[in-house]
Design an enzyme around this catalytic site. Structure first.
Site, PDB file in Angstrom:
ATOM      1  N   ARG A 131       0.841  -1.210   0.000  1.00  0.00           N
ATOM      2  CA  ARG A 131       0.000   0.000   0.000  1.00  0.00           C
ATOM      3  C   ARG A 131       0.867   1.248   0.000  1.00  0.00           C
ATOM      4  NH1 ARG A 131       0.859   2.291   4.698  1.00  0.00           N
ATOM      5  NH2 ARG A 131       1.102   1.057   6.614  1.00  0.00           N
ATOM      6  N   LEU A 166      -5.210   6.622   6.051  1.00  0.00           N
ATOM      7  CA  LEU A 166      -5.511   6.003   4.768  1.00  0.00           C
ATOM      8  C   LEU A 166      -4.251   5.487   4.106  1.00  0.00           C
ATOM      9  CD1 LEU A 166      -7.835   8.393   5.050  1.00  0.00           C
ATOM     10  CD2 LEU A 166      -8.357   7.638   2.735  1.00  0.00           C
ATOM     11  N   GLY A 167      -4.373   4.337   3.458  1.00  0.00           N
ATOM     12  CA  GLY A 167      -3.290   3.784   2.657  1.00  0.00           C
ATOM     13  C   GLY A 167      -3.890   2.869   1.623  1.00  0.00           C
ATOM     14  N   GLY A 213       2.028   4.956   1.609  1.00  0.00           N
ATOM     15  CA  GLY A 213       2.251   5.469   2.949  1.00  0.00           C
ATOM     16  C   GLY A 213       3.350   4.767   3.713  1.00  0.00           C
ATOM     17  N   GLN A 214       3.545   5.226   4.946  1.00  0.00           N
ATOM     18  CA  GLN A 214       4.582   4.708   5.825  1.00  0.00           C
ATOM     19  C   GLN A 214       3.958   3.756   6.850  1.00  0.00           C
ATOM     20  OE1 GLN A 214       8.014   5.416   5.758  1.00  0.00           O
ATOM     21  NE2 GLN A 214       7.784   6.595   3.867  1.00  0.00           N
ATOM     22  N   CYS A 234       2.729   7.049  10.371  1.00  0.00           N
ATOM     23  CA  CYS A 234       2.658   7.518   8.986  1.00  0.00           C
ATOM     24  C   CYS A 234       3.912   8.287   8.575  1.00  0.00           C
ATOM     25  CB  CYS A 234       1.414   8.373   8.762  1.00  0.00           C
ATOM     26  SG  CYS A 234      -0.116   7.543   9.273  1.00  0.00           S
ATOM     27  N   THR A 243       2.083   2.221  10.126  1.00  0.00           N
ATOM     28  CA  THR A 243       0.973   2.552  11.014  1.00  0.00           C
ATOM     29  C   THR A 243       0.674   1.350  11.889  1.00  0.00           C
ATOM     30  OG1 THR A 243      -1.212   3.602  11.149  1.00  0.00           O
ATOM     31  CG2 THR A 243      -0.951   1.826   9.527  1.00  0.00           C
TER      32      THR A 243
END
Length: 230
Positions: A74, A142-143, A76-77, A172, A79
Site C-alpha cells: 500500500r 488512509l493507505g 504510505g509509511q 505515517c 501505522t
C-alpha cells in the site's frame, strides 16, 4: 455508468481477523477480478500489528517489541492496527464507478469528517498527509493501492483503540504525530453503530447504494457461509 445503473455494493463484516491473510486475500481478489466481479467493502478489526507501506522507512519503526510488522504494497509509511479500530477496505472497480484515486481518498476522508460533524466535532483533511485530523491529532489513516484499475487496502478509523502502540513508531512517517480516537473525543459508541454511520456517510459521499453490513465467518474472499461473526 450512473448510480441508477450500478448494482448495490455488498458490505461484509468479518469481525476480528489476522492482518496477513486478509492482505493476501484482497490482493488475490484484485488480481482475479474481471469486469463482472462485483464490488465489495470489507469491514473488520485486526489483532495488534504494525504495517509498512511499500516506501516505508525502517527508521520510523522505533521499538516494535512484540507486535509483528508486516510489509505491504500500500501507499504510505508505517501505522498500527489493533482491536477497537475499524478497518474499511473498499475493493472497487474504480473505472466502472467513474472514480479516480484522488477522489476515492478525498471521499473517504470526507466521510469521516461528516461522521464527526454529526457529533459536533470539527475535523479536517491535510493535503500533505492523507487522513483525518482533529486539532492536529490523527483519528483516521488512509493507505490505498490501485492495481488493474481496482482499489484495495483502505482506511483505519480509531474508534476505541489502545493508542499506546503508536508511540512505538513515527505514525505515517511523522515523528511526534499525536493520535486520537472517537472515544478520546467523547464519542462513546459501539463499533456496530460507528460502522453503520460511516457506511451511511460513504454512501452519501460517493452516491452509492450500499447493502447493510452482513456478518461473515471464515477468511475474507473465501466462499464461506454467512453467519454470526466470530
Amino acid at each position: 455508468m450512473n448510480t441508477a445503473q450500478q448494482p448495490p455494493v455488498a458490505c461484509e463484516d468479518w469481525g476480528l481477523q489476522s492482518y496477513a491473510p486478509v492482505y493476501a486475500a484482497m490482493a488475490e481478489l484484485t488480481d482475479a477480478r474481471t469486469t463482472a466481479t462485483p464490488d465489495v467493502i470489507w469491514l473488520m478489526q485486526h489483532p495488534p500489528v504494525f504495517t509498512q507501506g511499500r516506501a516505508g522507512k525502517a527508521e520510523h519503526l522505533l521499538t516494535p517489541g512484540d507486535i509483528p510488522v508486516v510489509q505491504t504494497d500500500r501507499g504510505g509509511q508505517v501505522t498500527y492496527h489493533g482491536p477497537g479500530q475499524l478497518m474499511v477496505y473498499p475493493l472497487l472497480d474504480l473505472a466502472r464507478r467513474g472514480l479516480g484515486v484522488s477522489r476515492l481518498v478525498h471521499g473517504l476522508e470526507h466521510s469521516v469528517i461528516a461522521l464527526l460533524a454529526s457529533h459536533g466535532i470539527i475535523a479536517e483533511a491535510r493535503s500533505d498527509a492523507p487522513g483525518v485530523y482533529v486539532n492536529g491529532a490523527k483519528v483516521a489513516s488512509l493507505g490505498l493501492r490501485v492495481r488493474r484499475g481496482c482499489s484495495y487496502h483502505g482506511m483505519a478509523l480509531n474508534v476505541d483503540v489502545d493508542l499506546a502502540p503508536f508511540a512505538r513508531i513515527n505514525p505515517c512517517g511523522y515523528a511526534g504525530l499525536q493520535m486520537t480516537s472517537l472515544a478520546c473525543l467523547g464519542i462513546a459508541l459501539p463499533m456496530a453503530q460507528v460502522q453503520h454511520a460511516l457506511l451511511q456517510a460513504i454512501a452519501s459521499e460517493f452516491d452509492l447504494v450500499l447493502e447493510p453490513a452482513k456478518p461473515c465467518t471464515g477468511l475474507p474472499g473465501a466462499a464461506q457461509p454467512r453467519g454470526l461473526a466470530q
